[in-house]
Motif scaffolding. Structure first.
Motif, PDB file in Angstrom:
ATOM      1  N   VAL A 105       0.834  -1.206   0.000  1.00  0.00           N
ATOM      2  CA  VAL A 105       0.000   0.000   0.000  1.00  0.00           C
ATOM      3  C   VAL A 105       0.867   1.252   0.000  1.00  0.00           C
ATOM      4  N   LEU A 106       1.912   1.269   0.815  1.00  0.00           N
ATOM      5  CA  LEU A 106       2.690   2.507   0.973  1.00  0.00           C
ATOM      6  C   LEU A 106       3.796   2.672  -0.064  1.00  0.00           C
ATOM      7  N   GLY A 107       4.184   1.608  -0.704  1.00  0.00           N
ATOM      8  CA  GLY A 107       5.229   1.753  -1.729  1.00  0.00           C
ATOM      9  C   GLY A 107       6.464   2.423  -1.143  1.00  0.00           C
ATOM     10  N   ALA A 108       6.910   3.503  -1.779  1.00  0.00           N
ATOM     11  CA  ALA A 108       8.148   4.172  -1.347  1.00  0.00           C
ATOM     12  C   ALA A 108       8.008   4.801   0.039  1.00  0.00           C
ATOM     13  N   ALA A 109       6.767   5.034   0.486  1.00  0.00           N
ATOM     14  CA  ALA A 109       6.565   5.635   1.812  1.00  0.00           C
ATOM     15  C   ALA A 109       6.792   4.614   2.935  1.00  0.00           C
ATOM     16  N   TRP A 110       6.891   3.326   2.566  1.00  0.00           N
ATOM     17  CA  TRP A 110       7.274   2.296   3.559  1.00  0.00           C
ATOM     18  C   TRP A 110       8.801   2.339   3.637  1.00  0.00           C
ATOM     19  N   THR A 111       9.301   3.149   4.544  1.00  0.00           N
ATOM     20  CA  THR A 111      10.743   3.388   4.608  1.00  0.00           C
ATOM     21  C   THR A 111      11.467   2.254   5.343  1.00  0.00           C
ATOM     22  N   ALA A 112      12.778   2.252   5.256  1.00  0.00           N
ATOM     23  CA  ALA A 112      13.580   1.260   5.976  1.00  0.00           C
ATOM     24  C   ALA A 112      13.350   1.389   7.484  1.00  0.00           C
ATOM     25  N   GLU A 113      13.177   2.633   7.944  1.00  0.00           N
ATOM     26  CA  GLU A 113      12.903   2.865   9.374  1.00  0.00           C
ATOM     27  C   GLU A 113      11.582   2.217   9.790  1.00  0.00           C
ATOM     28  N   ILE A 114      10.557   2.428   8.982  1.00  0.00           N
ATOM     29  CA  ILE A 114       9.243   1.832   9.270  1.00  0.00           C
ATOM     30  C   ILE A 114       9.351   0.314   9.209  1.00  0.00           C
ATOM     31  N   ASP A 115      10.029  -0.180   8.191  1.00  0.00           N
ATOM     32  CA  ASP A 115      10.180  -1.628   8.052  1.00  0.00           C
ATOM     33  C   ASP A 115      10.875  -2.232   9.273  1.00  0.00           C
ATOM     34  N   GLY A 116      11.920  -1.545   9.751  1.00  0.00           N
ATOM     35  CA  GLY A 116      12.642  -2.029  10.921  1.00  0.00           C
ATOM     36  C   GLY A 116      11.746  -2.077  12.153  1.00  0.00           C
ATOM     37  N   ALA A 117      10.943  -1.031  12.341  1.00  0.00           N
ATOM     38  CA  ALA A 117      10.064  -0.969  13.518  1.00  0.00           C
ATOM     39  C   ALA A 117       9.051  -2.114  13.490  1.00  0.00           C
ATOM     40  N   TRP A 118       8.443  -2.346  12.319  1.00  0.00           N
ATOM     41  CA  TRP A 118       7.446  -3.417  12.194  1.00  0.00           C
ATOM     42  C   TRP A 118       8.082  -4.784  12.384  1.00  0.00           C
ATOM     43  N   THR A 119       9.229  -4.987  11.758  1.00  0.00           N
ATOM     44  CA  THR A 119       9.870  -6.295  11.828  1.00  0.00           C
ATOM     45  C   THR A 119      10.287  -6.617  13.256  1.00  0.00           C
ATOM     46  N   ARG A 120      10.912  -5.647  13.923  1.00  0.00           N
ATOM     47  CA  ARG A 120      11.326  -5.862  15.320  1.00  0.00           C
ATOM     48  C   ARG A 120      10.123  -6.192  16.198  1.00  0.00           C
ATOM     49  N   ALA A 121       9.068  -5.386  16.067  1.00  0.00           N
ATOM     50  CA  ALA A 121       7.905  -5.574  16.947  1.00  0.00           C
ATOM     51  C   ALA A 121       7.213  -6.901  16.646  1.00  0.00           C
ATOM     52  N   ALA A 122       7.022  -7.199  15.375  1.00  0.00           N
ATOM     53  CA  ALA A 122       6.274  -8.423  15.031  1.00  0.00           C
ATOM     54  C   ALA A 122       7.062  -9.664  15.427  1.00  0.00           C
ATOM     55  N   GLU A 123       8.346  -9.681  15.102  1.00  0.00           N
ATOM     56  CA  GLU A 123       9.142 -10.870  15.460  1.00  0.00           C
ATOM     57  C   GLU A 123       9.234 -11.017  16.977  1.00  0.00           C
ATOM     58  N   GLY A 124       9.419  -9.899  17.662  1.00  0.00           N
ATOM     59  CA  GLY A 124       9.520  -9.933  19.119  1.00  0.00           C
ATOM     60  C   GLY A 124       8.222 -10.388  19.764  1.00  0.00           C
ATOM     61  N   LEU A 125       7.106  -9.868  19.262  1.00  0.00           N
ATOM     62  CA  LEU A 125       5.813 -10.219  19.853  1.00  0.00           C
ATOM     63  C   LEU A 125       5.493 -11.694  19.619  1.00  0.00           C
ATOM     64  N   VAL A 126       5.694 -12.157  18.406  1.00  0.00           N
ATOM     65  CA  VAL A 126       5.386 -13.559  18.106  1.00  0.00           C
ATOM     66  C   VAL A 126       6.269 -14.486  18.955  1.00  0.00           C
ATOM     67  N   ALA A 127       7.542 -14.124  19.094  1.00  0.00           N
ATOM     68  CA  ALA A 127       8.432 -14.951  19.917  1.00  0.00           C
ATOM     69  C   ALA A 127       7.995 -14.915  21.377  1.00  0.00           C
ATOM     70  N   ALA A 128       7.654 -13.733  21.895  1.00  0.00           N
ATOM     71  CA  ALA A 128       7.250 -13.617  23.308  1.00  0.00           C
ATOM     72  C   ALA A 128       5.943 -14.359  23.557  1.00  0.00           C
ATOM     73  N   ALA A 129       5.051 -14.357  22.571  1.00  0.00           N
ATOM     74  CA  ALA A 129       3.754 -15.022  22.738  1.00  0.00           C
ATOM     75  C   ALA A 129       3.904 -16.542  22.769  1.00  0.00           C
ATOM     76  N   ARG A 130       4.992 -17.034  22.242  1.00  0.00           N
ATOM     77  CA  ARG A 130       5.202 -18.496  22.217  1.00  0.00           C
ATOM     78  C   ARG A 130       5.768 -19.013  23.538  1.00  0.00           C
ATOM     79  N   GLU A 131       6.238 -18.073  24.370  1.00  0.00           N
ATOM     80  CA  GLU A 131       6.922 -18.517  25.598  1.00  0.00           C
ATOM     81  C   GLU A 131       5.947 -18.974  26.666  1.00  0.00           C
TER      82      GLU A 131
END
Ligand code: HEM
Length: 131
Positions: A105-131
């Motif tokens: 949806v965001l194309g070029a507006a999906w910046t590396a900074e935004i991507d990093g924030a989403w990836t960190r949060a999603a991976e962290g949350l999914v891992a924490a939820a499995r514990e």
């Protein structure tokens, strides 16, 4: 901006572009995993799908910021969803579907900074939820 603020900012950008993103997210999910669509058979109006997406996004912002409840909540939903017929590995990759949708949806507006924030949060949350 910190990760929670970056995620909230990107959610505003998505809403400004497409309004409610739920139809796009679920279209992508069902295109990739057609067998999941039947699980939502009782959700004739789409309200449950909308609430589920809203909840997942709120959980992500919580995990990226205050970390008050999301890992507990998502951990118990992971178990509850097993009872609904959702395999754990499908549950765990829902955020990947959301990310792929919003990136498109965001194309070029999906910046590396935004991507990093989403990836960190999603991976962290999914891992924490499995514990
Ligand atoms: C591919 C992954 C997923 C599938 C296939 C799935 C499937 C479903 C289904 C079928 C329902 C409706 C249950 C009913 O008929 O009562 C539901 C509800 C719900 N799901 Fe998911 N789910 C997934 C991932 C997640 C994740 C990651 C969360 C994280 C919080 C979540 C949170 C919820 C919530 C809160 C509801 C209740 C919404 C409401 O009743 O208003 N789901 N889900």
């Amino acid at each position: 901006m910190d990760d929670a603020a970056l995620i909230e900012h990107s959610l505003e950008l998505v809403a400004a572009r497409v309004g409610d993103p739920a139809p796009l997210v679920y279209a992508r999910l069902f295109a990739q995993f057609p067998e999941l669509e039947a699980l939502f058979v009782r959700d004739v109006s789409g309200i449950v799908r909308g609430n589920m997406l809203t909840t997942t996004l709120e959980c992500l912002v919580d995990f990226a910021g205050a970390r008050a409840y999301a890992h507990h909540f998502v951990g118990s939903e992971r178990v509850n969803h097993g009872g609904l017929g959702v395999p754990a590995e499908m549950f765990d990759r829902f955020y990947a579907t959301v990310i792929a949708t919003f990136r498109e949806v965001l194309g070029a507006a999906w910046t590396a900074e935004i991507d990093g924030a989403w990836t960190r949060a999603a991976e962290g949350l999914v891992a924490a939820a499995r514990e």
